[in-house]
Structures are given as structure tokens and as C-alpha cells.
Design an enzyme around this catalytic site. Structure first.
Site, PDB file in Angstrom:
ATOM      1  N   GLU A 135     -42.302   0.042  -8.214  1.00  0.00           N
ATOM      2  CA  GLU A 135     -42.890   0.199  -9.557  1.00  0.00           C
ATOM      3  C   GLU A 135     -42.878   1.622 -10.102  1.00  0.00           C
ATOM      4  O   GLU A 135     -43.754   1.971 -10.911  1.00  0.00           O
ATOM      5  CB  GLU A 135     -44.342  -0.298  -9.503  1.00  0.00           C
TER       6      GLU A 135
ATOM      7  N   GLU B 197     -44.160  -5.877 -10.563  1.00  0.00           N
ATOM      8  CA  GLU B 197     -43.876  -4.441 -10.753  1.00  0.00           C
ATOM      9  C   GLU B 197     -44.355  -3.991 -12.126  1.00  0.00           C
ATOM     10  O   GLU B 197     -44.876  -2.889 -12.278  1.00  0.00           O
ATOM     11  CB  GLU B 197     -42.377  -4.140 -10.588  1.00  0.00           C
TER      12      GLU B 197
END
Ligand code: B3K
Ligand code: ZN
Length: 883
Positions: free
Chosen positions: A272, A306
Site C-alpha cells: 500500500e 490496499e
């Protein structure tokens, strides 16, 4: 002297020793000169001393770095001002506020660990969580040091036309001959684990999203040019996730651009990084011919996960790695909620619970058991576990259930507002939920500090004269390696009581004025508690732990009739399915015993009748029916055995499948034929459900091994226009000894040999085949061009699938499977310790097997521990397993 063999106890890091950093880094200016042999990294840091820090020195983290130069406030530092070891750089005397410039050289092309800066299919990319940034430059590589990043990337213009980093592009242009540069600036202070860089010649797919407040966000996906036609699903999922987070959590995206880059070599699913997610291509690329429905569902979930991290993880991050579940547990919970909203919420819940009980429960009962906020670790990468992620999500789910939708939203609003831009703890999270709701979760906090799966033993008494129904609930939690005694947990127990017609009875406890209709939640807080329900006109059938309201083991001891009744009538879909599972477990354990005692195996006709009723019934959610028809896995069955007997588990399950297939042959056949689809493929929940149900019918029929069904299966393989149906047919064929198997495997290979992700499926389904000779085949496949030891997807597809997904063949009493795994752990460890350690954890449960297997598994563990230069990743797993 430096230790060459980390097996001489690498240090353990303890939560109780946490100290705030001595220095903060306000800004970091990075300059990368990417080259074909090596890369030079120049960093300029603005540092300031923490008011409470008294040491004159500064220790920076750094690994595998060649130090070229250091300047302090513009002055070159001589060697007497600092010293280095393999993990750090210490500056002996530094002022309160100063600038530090460091130049290092690194070798991304030789980096097989896939941590730090590395190359994948010729492109540069990074992975910094948890501690990869220190493999790029010297830094305070810890999440509570949050800096503003400016990143300049210089690289060959032809080879790497695309140069990306976090934030906004603020400049780009020509550099020296044949080279160009791009300069990125991220306005949000962030920890180093969220840093990312990409240099590539990938193709860009563009889209946009308009936020609730009307801002236009550019969405860019980068993939290899030949995969450009495989991004629609990921892009659509991203836009759905962005809208969902606005509606459900009030979270809007904050930069003007959101980028996703797909790479082939990646240690996990995705990462992420702020504004620049890097993904394993497996979780981006999909088209019907190459991706299954499960791939479609996984892509949607990982893309959302994410994206959701942008708030739960990036805007509010972790103070230290012991707090990992703060971002992971919460974000998994959020992605589960999102997925449930996209299709059948019952099926989503079933899948989540199935996974948790088959794998997290065993982790929680083994040598790696740890609370969702661990007390200590040796290698943090070993703690990206099912416990932190999946149990962490269950803990958040319980908070959600206790507070209700509105209360939980008030709590998360306060959490995001109060801690925006900070690095905080799980305790801060719980505190915000408490404060927003004026409630007390002191006892609930034990879920964060106590490991192990709690057990509920429930007895029930119906008193017809008084019309009362009493539930006596006892809770215990088994001891875990570091915690022999546990205090009682605060547990939400969702329940319903069913009358003879299957309706929920109104529930009123003694002392209450009014009854509650439908599911009600009992809050358990003590080791033993009694609940007496009033005005119960007849003996009810209890439906307890509805929706799996807590991650516990429930011992209730219902009769087979009661299970069948719930399976047909319960309003709670999860518990309908659960009744079928528990009944099947009971039956399977009986069969296991009979197998072990050499008795003939006999099919229970009542079970067959109930399954027939379900198949012929009017349930419209076909995915749900398919779930009911799916018998408990060998893994889950093993949970119930004192000594795990993989062969008996396999034989019992296979017998039951075959028995049902024989008894219900015509029902399975008609259902299979009636569910034939029409082109083109759709990934709608209804179509996914239809394929699921049809393919489970095929799986049953294929256990009968008749020539007709095999050729029908081959026909499905040949004629399907989508990978879901192709793989369903091929997996079933792979289990057989037939000529159809050979034909289909070869045809599949010929068609897809140039598609790496599809080849992973080809490797996996051969590794998962229950044929006797599977290990021989797997060994051969390790030499096949489709396999590559440095690619984690390949390792997981072949070695992981065999060792972790094929218990009966892996645990062959000869120990061949164990020796095979040992060899691969040792081969992989010097290349990629994270992946080697994951494989090593396969041996964690060695003590649960019979003596013969125990001895051989222990030998392999000892062999690994005594091998020279094992990584601390593998060291931690194997020494803990040996205990
Ligand atoms: N945060 C990453 C996992 C990083 C794992 C490092 N060993 C992906 C995720 O959970 O979203
Ligand atoms: Zn995550």
C-alpha cells in the site's frame, strides 16, 4: 567478533522495551542514479533531536549498503566520527539540529530477497515494509519516524521511460546523455515503509474517479504491454472501493493521483505505498480465459484492501511493528465488509471463517502462537501472520458487533480525526471507540494481549413447567507457549432459539421487561455464566454463535437431528452452513475411527437425505448451496484429531464424497446439466454462484471415476470459454489415472505455456493431486522451465501447494515429503529468507502427528537449524518449532 551463523540466537525485540526515537527526520531528499550494474543513492536528511534524548550519538539502520560518503551540515565526515557494522551506522557526536547527506551504492539486479530496491522482469521496483528501506539507504527505519519525501530518479530513457515515486510529479526532463529524470514530492509525512520507486517500460492504463467532494483523481495502472487487456476488473474494483470507503467510512482519497504497478516477482499480494501501490501481478491481471472466479474475487479484495490502507495504515499508521494489527486487522475487516457488500454476504462470511478455522486456529495452537499484539519477535517478517491479519479482523468485527453500525462509525470517525498524521497503537484505536461511545472495553482489550483460541462449552436445560430455557456457558483458553494462564475474555455470543417450525422465538432474560425478536447478542465476561430465557413454550433448537460472532471454538453437542433441522431452517445463513459442517465433521470423525480400526466404512442415510433436500430445495443463492455441499477440508478435520492422521482424514472424506455421489448420482447429474451456462462469461455474483454449484456437482461425480463422467469432464475442459470451468475440470482430471488427464494437462500446457500466471495454476493442480505419485511429479516439475526458484508465485504454486495443500501426500509415512521440503527451505533461504521461513512453518505442527512422523519431521528441523548461515527468519521459525 561478528557471528557468521545467526543460529547462535539473533536478538529478540520486545514491546516492553519500546522507546520513542532520539531523532526525528523532517524531510528526506532522495536522488537515485539507476544503473545496470549498480545504483547510487544520495539522501539528504533534516534531523532534529527529540527533547528528551540525551545521547550525543545517532544510530541509523542500514543493511547490505556500500557507504560512499557522509556529510554533516555540508562537511565531509572522517572515519573517526562514525562506525559501521552489518546492520547500522553510528555517528558519534551530532548536534540537535542538522543536515546529513549520505551516499550509498546498492545492487538491485542481484537482490533476490525482493526486499528493498530490486528488479523484476527488467524493471526496478521496491518493497520497504517492514524493514526494506534500510536496504536502500541509512535511515531511522521505523514507523514512528515520519518524514516528507522528495525523490528524484535518474535512469536510461529508453529502458525505463516510466519513473515513479510517491506523491505528485513536480519535475521531469532530460539528464545527461541518454538518461532522463523525474522528481516526485509527497506532501504527506510518512514512515519509510511506505516509500516506493518504480522505473520501467510498462504500459499505462488510465481512468479517473470523482470524489464525493468533486475532486478529480487520476487512476493509473502499469502492466506489461501484452497484459493491457487484463486491467478492467482491477480498475472497476478500485473505483468501487473508492466509492465504498466514502459511503461507509466517510474516507476520501487525498492525492490527485493513485497508481498501481503490477510486477511478477513479489513476496506477498500487494503493498500500500502512499499513492503508488505495488502489486503482485496475480492480484491485478484478469480476463475470463485466464482468471478464475476466485481470482476475480481475490483481485477485488486485494485492490480494495490496499486502497483502504490509505486511511487505515497510511494517514494513521503504526507506532511500532507490535501494532501491526492496528492497520492490518482493521483493513482486513474493512475489505471483508466491502467484499460482502459486492455479492453474497453469507458466502463471504463462510469463506472467511473457513480460512480462519483451518489455518489461524492451528497457528494459535502451535509454537508460533502469539496475541494479535505480540510481545516479542526476532524477525518481524515472520509476524505477518493469520493471527495479526485474520484474527485481528475478527477482533475488530467483535467491536463492530458490540457497538453496532452507528456506534462503530462514530468510533472510527473519532479515531481518524484524532490520530490523522500520527503513528499510534492498538490501544489508541480501542480508546477512540470507547470515547466516541462512552463505553468501557477494558476487559475486551484482553483480545489484544492473550493468544490462543478460547473455547466455549455450553450446556442447555429446558424446563417445561417453568417454560424456561437455560444456557450454561463455560469459557476457557488453552495455555500457549508464553501464556500458561488466561483471564476470561469479553465475548459477544450471538444467538437465536428456534421453535419446531424453525422460527426464531422472542428472547427475554429473567428481569427484562421485553423480549427481543431475532438474533440477540449475549455478552460473556466470566469463566462461567448462566442465561435463563423466559416464556419458552416448547423445547427449542439453539442456534448459537450466529454469524460466527467471535473467533472461538464452540462445544455444544447437538444431535444429528438438531443439526439437520438447523441446516434446513436456521434464519442465519452462516449457521445453516455451520450445522452442515459440524454434522459432516461428526460423521467424518466416525469414519476416521472406523478406518483406523479396519472396519468397513458405512454411509449415514440421514445425511444423504438432507443433502438431497438442499440440492432439490429452492435456495436461490447457488454459491451458498455450493458451500453447503463442500465437505470440511482435511485441514479442518485435522483440528479435531488428537493425533492427526492425514491418511484417515483423506480416506474418510473421499469415502463420504463418493458415497454421496453414488447415492445422489442422478440429482448431481441433473443439477450439473441444468446449470450449463451460455457465453459470454460474466463475473456477476449470480453467474459465479452458478459455476460454483455446477462445478461442485462435477467434483462429486468425478469421484466415481466412471468413463462417461471422465469424458464429460474432458468435454467441459475443451469447450469452456472461461478459466473457472476449465480449471474445475482439469483439477478433477488431475486426480485420476486416466488418459484424459494426460491429454488435458498437455493441451493446457501447450495453450498457456507463455502465460506465467496460468502456468502457476498448471503447477498447482498437479501438486494438489491426491495421486500416489504426486511427489515424484512435483520433483520433476521443479526442473521444468515453468518453475523458477527465485519467483515466489512459482514456489507457492508448486512447493507450497504440495506441502501445505496436499496433507495426505506430503505426510507420506516414508518422510520423503519432509525431506523434499527441507531441501527446498535450505535452497531458498540464501535467496529469499522470507519465503523460506513461510515454507519452514509447515513443520510447526510436527508434535500433533504420530511418533514415526514426529521423528522424521524433527530430524528435518534439526538439520535446518544446524545448517550453516541460516537466516534469522528461518532460525526463528525452526527454533520455536523445536521449542
Ligand atoms: N502491508 C503489506 C504487507 C507487507 C508484508 C511485509 N513482509 C500488504 C498488506 O497487508 O496490505
Ligand atoms: Zn494490509
Amino acid at each position: 567478533m561478528l557471528e557468521t551463523k545467526p543460529s547462535k540466537a539473533p536478538p529478540t525485540i520486545y514491546l516492553k522495551n519500546y522507546q520513542a526515537p532520539d531523532y526525528y527526520i523532517e524531510t528526506i531528499d532522495l536522488h537515485f542514479e539507476l544503473g545496470e550494474k549498480h545504483t547510487t543513492v544520495h539522501s539528504r536528511l533534516a534531523l532534529s533531536r527529540h527533547s528528551k534524548a540525551d545521547s550525543p550519538s545517532l544510530v541509523l539502520n542500514g543493511e547490505e549498503l556500500e557507504l560512499l560518503s557522509i556529510k554533516q551540515d555540508g562537511q565531509v565526515l572522517s572515519k573517526k566520527n562514525y562506525y559501521q557494522d552489518s546492520e547500522s551506522l553510528t555517528l558519534l557526536q551530532v548536534p540537535d539540529c542538522f543536515t546529513l547527506e549520505i551516499e550509498t551504492r546498492i545492487y538491485p539486479q542481484d537482490n533476490t530477497t525482493l526486499s528493498g530496491l530490486y528488479t523484476s522482469s527488467g524493471n526496478f521496483c521496491t518493497q520497504c515494509e517492514a524493514e526494506g528501506f534500510r536496504r536502500i539507504t541509512y535511515f531511522l527505519d521505523r514507523p514512528d519516524v515520519m518524514a516528507r519525501y522528495t525523490t528524484t530518479i535518474v535512469a536510461d530513457e529508453k529502458k525505463y521511460p516510466i519513473l515513479l515515486s510517491n506523491g505528485n510529479l513536480i519535475a521531469q526532463g532530460k539528464w545527461d546523455t541518454g538518461r532522463h529524470f523525474a522528481k516526485w514530492q509527497d506532501p504527506f509525512p510518512k514512515p519509510s515503509y511506505l516509500f516506493a520507486l518504480v522505473a520501467s517500460d510498462l504500459a499505462r492504463i488510465e481512468d479517473e474517479f470523482i470524489t464525493l467532494s468533486g475532486r478529480k483523481i487520476q487512476l493509473h495502472m502499469y502492466v506489461q504491454p501484452h497484459n493491457q487487456d487484463q486491467c478492467d476488473h482491477a480498475m472497476a474494483s478500485l473505483k468501487r472501493a473508492m466509492a465504498w470507503d466514502e459511503q461507509v467510512y466517510g474516507r476520501e482519497y487525498d492525492l490527485d493521483i493513485y497508481m498501481i504497478v503490477a510486477v511478477d516477482d513479489f513476496n506477498m499480494g500487494a503493498m500500500e505505498n502512499k499513492g503508488l501501490n505495488i502489486f503482485n501481478s496475480k492480484y491485478v491481471l484478469a480476463k475470463p480465459e485466464t482468471a478464475t472466479d476466485t481470482d476475480y474475487e481475490n483481485i477485488e479484495a486485494v485492490i480494495a484492501h490496499e486502497y483502504f490502507h490509505n486511511w487505515s495504515g497510511n494517514r494513521v499508521t503504526c507506532r511500532d511493528w507490535f501494532q501491526l494489527s492496528l492497520k492490518e486487522g482493521f483493513t482486513v475487516f474493512r475489505d471483508q465488509q466491502f467484499s460482502a457488500d459486492q455479492g453474497s454476504s453469507a458466502v463471504k462470511r463462510i469463506q472467511v471463517v473457513n480460512h480462519l478455522r483451518s489455518y489461524q486456529f492451528r497457528e494459535d495452537a502451535g509454537p508460533m502462537a502469539h496475541p494479535i499484539r505480540p510481545e516479542s519477535y526476532v524477525e518481524i517478517n515472520n509476524f505477518y501472520t493469520l493471527t495479526i491479519y485474520e484474527k485481528g479482523a475478527e477482533v475488530v468485527r467483535m467491536l463492530y458487533r458490540l457497538l453496532g453500525t452507528e456506534g462503530f462509525r462514530k468510533g472510527t470517525d473519532l479515531y481518524f480525526k484524532r490520530h490523522d498524521g500520527q503513528a499510534v497503537t492498538t490501544d489508541d484505536f480501542v480508546q477512540a471507540l470507547e470515547d466516541a461511545n462512552n463505553t468501557d472495553f477494558s476487559q475486551f482489550r484482553l483480545w489484544y494481549s492473550q493468544a490462543g483460541t478460547p473455547e466455549l462449552r455450553i450446556s442447555r436445560i429446558y424446563d417445561p413447567e417453568m417454560s424456561t430455557y437455560t444456557l450454561k456457558v463455560k469459557q476457557t483458553c488453552p495455555p500457549t507457549p508464553e501464556q500458561p494462564h488466561k483471564a476470561p475474555f469479553h465475548i459477544p455470543l450471538a444467538i437465536g432459539l428456534l421453535d419446531a417450525e424453525g422460527r426464531d422465538l422472542p428472547l427475554r432474560l429473567a428481569g427484562e421487561a421485553e423480549a427481543i425478536t431475532g438474533t440477540r447478542v449475549l455478552e460473556l465476561r466470566q469463566a462461567e455464566e448462566t442465561f435463563v430465557f423466559q416464556d419458552i413454550p416448547c423445547k427449542p433448537v439453539p442456534s448459537l454463535l450466529r454469524g460466527f460472532s467471535a473467533p472461538v471454538k464452540l462445544y455444544l453437542g447437538l444431535s444429528n437431528e438438531e443439526y439437520c433441522f438447523l441446516l434446513v431452517h436456521d434464519k442465519d445463513h452462516f449457521n445453516r452452513w455451520e450445522a452442515g459442517q459440524q454434522l459432516a465433521i461428526k460423521i467424518l470423525l466416525g469414519l476416521v475411527e472406523d478406518h483406523q480400526q479396519g472396519k468397513p466404512l458405512i454411509l449415514d442415510p440421514a445425511f444423504t437425505n438432507t443433502i438431497e433436500k438442499i440440492l432439490a430445495g429452492d435456495e436461490s443463492d447457488q454459491a451458498f448451496v455450493a458451500q453447503i455441499l463442500t465437505l470440511p477440508s482435511e485441514h479442518y478435520l485435522a483440528e479435531f484429531m488428537t493425533v492427526i492422521d492425514p491418511e484417515a482424514a483423506y480416506k474418510a472424506r473421499r469415502f463420504l464424497q463418493r458415497g454421496l455421489a453414488e447415492a445422489l448420482h442422478s440429482t448431481f447429474t441433473t443439477t450439473y446439466e441444468s446449470l450449463a451456462g451460455t457465453s459470454p462469461y460474466h463475473s456477476s455474483p449470480e453467474e459465479i454462484g452458478r459455476r460454483k454449484l455446477r462445478n461442485i456437482c462435477l467434483e462429486y461425480l468425478m469421484t466415481l471415476d466412471g468413463p462417461d463422467i471422465k469424458s464429460r469432464c474432458l468435454q467441459q475442459f475443451n469447450e469452456s470459454d472461461n478459466m473457472t470451468d476449465v480449471i474445475a475440470a482439469l483439477s478433477s482430471l488431475a486426480d485420476t489415472e486416466s488418459s484424459e488427464r494426460k491429454i488435458a494437462l498437455q493441451a493446457f500446457y501447450n495453450q498457456w505455456k507463455n502465460d506465467s500466471l496460468v502456468m502457476d495454476k498448471w503447477l498447482s493442480l498437479q501438486a494438489l493431486s491426491r495421486r500416489q505419485d504426486t511427489l515424484t511429479i512435483v520433483k520433476k516439475l521443479t526442473q521444468h522451465p515453468a518453475f523458477k526458484l527465485t519467483n515466489p508465485n512459482k514456489v507457492r504454486a508448486l512447493i507450497g501447494a504440495f506441502c501445505q495443500g496436499n496433507p495426505v501426500r506430503f505426510h507420506d509415512p516414508s518422510g520423503e515429503g519432509y525431506r523434499f521440503l527441507r531441501d527446498y527451505i535450505l535452497k531458498l533461504d540464501p535467496l529469499n529468507p522470507q519465503i523460506a521461513a513461510r515454507l519452514a512453518s509447515t513443520f510447526n505442527l510436527w508434535r500433533r502427528y504420530d511418533q514415526n512422523r514426529q521423528i522424521i519431521m524433527k530430524e528435518q528441523l534439526e538439520h535446518i537449524v544446524n545448517s550453516p548461515r541460516i537466516s534469522k527468519d528461518v532460525y526463528e521459525i525452526t527454533t520455536k518449532a523445536l521449542g
